[in-house]
Design a protein around this motif. Structure first.
Motif, short mmCIF file in Angstrom:
data_model
loop_
_atom_site.label_atom_id
_atom_site.label_comp_id
_atom_site.label_asym_id
_atom_site.label_seq_id
_atom_site.Cartn_x
_atom_site.Cartn_y
_atom_site.Cartn_z
N ASP A 1 -13.93 -0.26 -3.45
CA ASP A 1 -13.44 0.87 -2.30
C ASP A 1 -13.11 1.84 -3.10
O ASP A 1 -12.50 3.12 -2.05
CB ASP A 1 -11.59 0.19 -2.18
CG ASP A 1 -11.51 -0.51 -1.60
OD1 ASP A 1 -11.74 -1.67 -0.68
OD2 ASP A 1 -10.38 -1.64 -2.44
N ASN B 1 -10.66 3.73 0.33
CA ASN B 1 -10.21 3.05 1.47
C ASN B 1 -8.98 2.70 1.21
O ASN B 1 -8.51 2.72 -0.20
CB ASN B 1 -11.28 1.38 1.55
CG ASN B 1 -12.60 1.77 1.76
OD1 ASN B 1 -13.41 2.16 3.09
ND2 ASN B 1 -13.46 0.87 1.21
N ASN B 2 -8.08 2.92 2.33
CA ASN B 2 -6.78 2.71 1.95
C ASN B 2 -6.71 1.28 2.10
O ASN B 2 -6.23 0.70 2.78
CB ASN B 2 -6.39 3.67 3.76
CG ASN B 2 -4.61 3.51 3.26
OD1 ASN B 2 -4.65 4.13 2.53
ND2 ASN B 2 -4.14 3.81 4.18
N ARG B 3 -6.62 0.88 0.71
CA ARG B 3 -6.21 -0.74 0.11
C ARG B 3 -5.22 -0.19 -0.92
O ARG B 3 -5.88 0.34 -1.67
CB ARG B 3 -7.34 -1.54 -0.20
CG ARG B 3 -8.40 -1.99 0.83
CD ARG B 3 -8.63 -3.01 1.86
NE ARG B 3 -10.31 -2.85 2.19
CZ ARG B 3 -11.16 -3.39 2.17
NH1 ARG B 3 -10.92 -2.77 1.51
NH2 ARG B 3 -12.05 -3.05 3.76
N PRO B 4 -4.44 -1.74 -0.47
CA PRO B 4 -3.80 -1.51 -2.41
C PRO B 4 -4.06 -2.45 -3.27
O PRO B 4 -5.50 -2.73 -3.15
CB PRO B 4 -3.12 -3.01 -1.88
CG PRO B 4 -2.73 -3.54 0.11
CD PRO B 4 -3.98 -2.74 0.62
N ASP C 1 -7.79 5.30 7.69
CA ASP C 1 -8.59 3.70 7.10
C ASP C 1 -8.74 4.31 5.43
O ASP C 1 -9.50 4.30 4.58
CB ASP C 1 -9.99 3.01 7.45
CG ASP C 1 -9.14 2.08 8.51
OD1 ASP C 1 -7.89 2.22 8.97
OD2 ASP C 1 -10.64 2.54 9.54
N ASN D 1 0.83 -0.81 0.36
CA ASN D 1 -0.07 -0.10 0.15
C ASN D 1 1.43 1.20 0.05
O ASN D 1 2.02 1.14 0.68
CB ASN D 1 -0.69 0.17 0.87
CG ASN D 1 -1.91 1.04 0.79
OD1 ASN D 1 -2.33 1.32 -0.29
ND2 ASN D 1 -2.80 1.20 1.84
#
Lengths: 161, 161
Positions: B69, B10-13, B42, A29
């Protein structure tokens, strides 16, 4: 360990998606990313802040070089750099706490750039630590909205090239 | 026409790669992009500056909503906003021109944040126009390196929600 990686790329559609895809496929991330033009309008520069094991990030740097339109990759890990980011913070500011907030803003050499009946919008520039410290202090008043640019870096001193 | 689009995600890869991919598939080149965390760890916020026909960008905004996301998409086209970016500029500064450069820096309320025998590194915050104007003035001395964060925006006034 957090790494700050600069990637110089040709300013073409697709190169950002390819770069971001490389990190995503590895499950990394990206903490922050700043992409903008440089002094050469045909060249963009990305500054990527990412956390991960040194060895894996070294591998990713090598793979970045193989991507189309990537010109140069620099990991600033062991280098003296000037690093800065910018944040805009909208905070609740009732009349009772305005004086207090203005003192904090002044200590951080930040600026109030917009005012409404109920809020201040504050601009602050500095290291991530400084921005974190200010948002920490402001959080007790209630942060309504916040946007950070992500870190940019330039190496200290004169260029060697 | 240049659009500034905020995307809360959303803080996701992977979400950055998907978003960048959407623009790339349409052949749009992103002028600048800033991605960073918000007051909620998040949630990340992307600010994308992109040029293109209004109708097509409206379509892209709608498609962004369908991506995994993606929480919220805002086109700031018709809204009053505070917009800022940050730049670091390393410029040749021989002793003969140092006084001149320092005057320019002071007029722009910019700061010199690093000095070497031959160069100054200057930090400036403001609208893209202001950053362009300063780099225009400094270019005659020779810009060695430059990095901009890309634009970030917050709507003016108090939040309606």
């Amino acid at each position: 360990m957090k790494h700050t990686i600069s990637v110089l790329v040709n300013n073409r559609p697709g190169v950002l998606a390819r770069t971001a895809g490389l990190f995503a496929r590895r499950g990394f991330n990206i903490d922050s990313l700043a992409v903008s033009t440089t002094q050469d309008p045909d060249v963009s520069r990305m500054t990527i802040v990412v956390e991960g094991p040194d060895a894996v990030l070294e591998q990713i740097s090598k793979q970045l070089y193989k991507l189309m339109d990537v010109i140069k990759v620099l990991d600033h890990q062991d280098e003296a750099v000037v690093n800065r980011e910018l944040a805009l913070i909208k905070v609740d500011a009732s009349p009772a706490v305005r004086g207090e907030i203005m003192q904090t803003v002044s200590i951080f050499r930040a600026n109030i750039v917009d005012v409404s009946d109920r809020t201040f919008t504050i601009e602050v520039t500095g290291s991530a630590d400084k921005v974190d410290a200010l948002t920490g202090l402001l959080s007790k008043y209630g942060i309504r909205e916040m946007m950070r640019t992500g870190r940019i870096v330039l190496s200290r001193g004169a260029p060697t090239a």
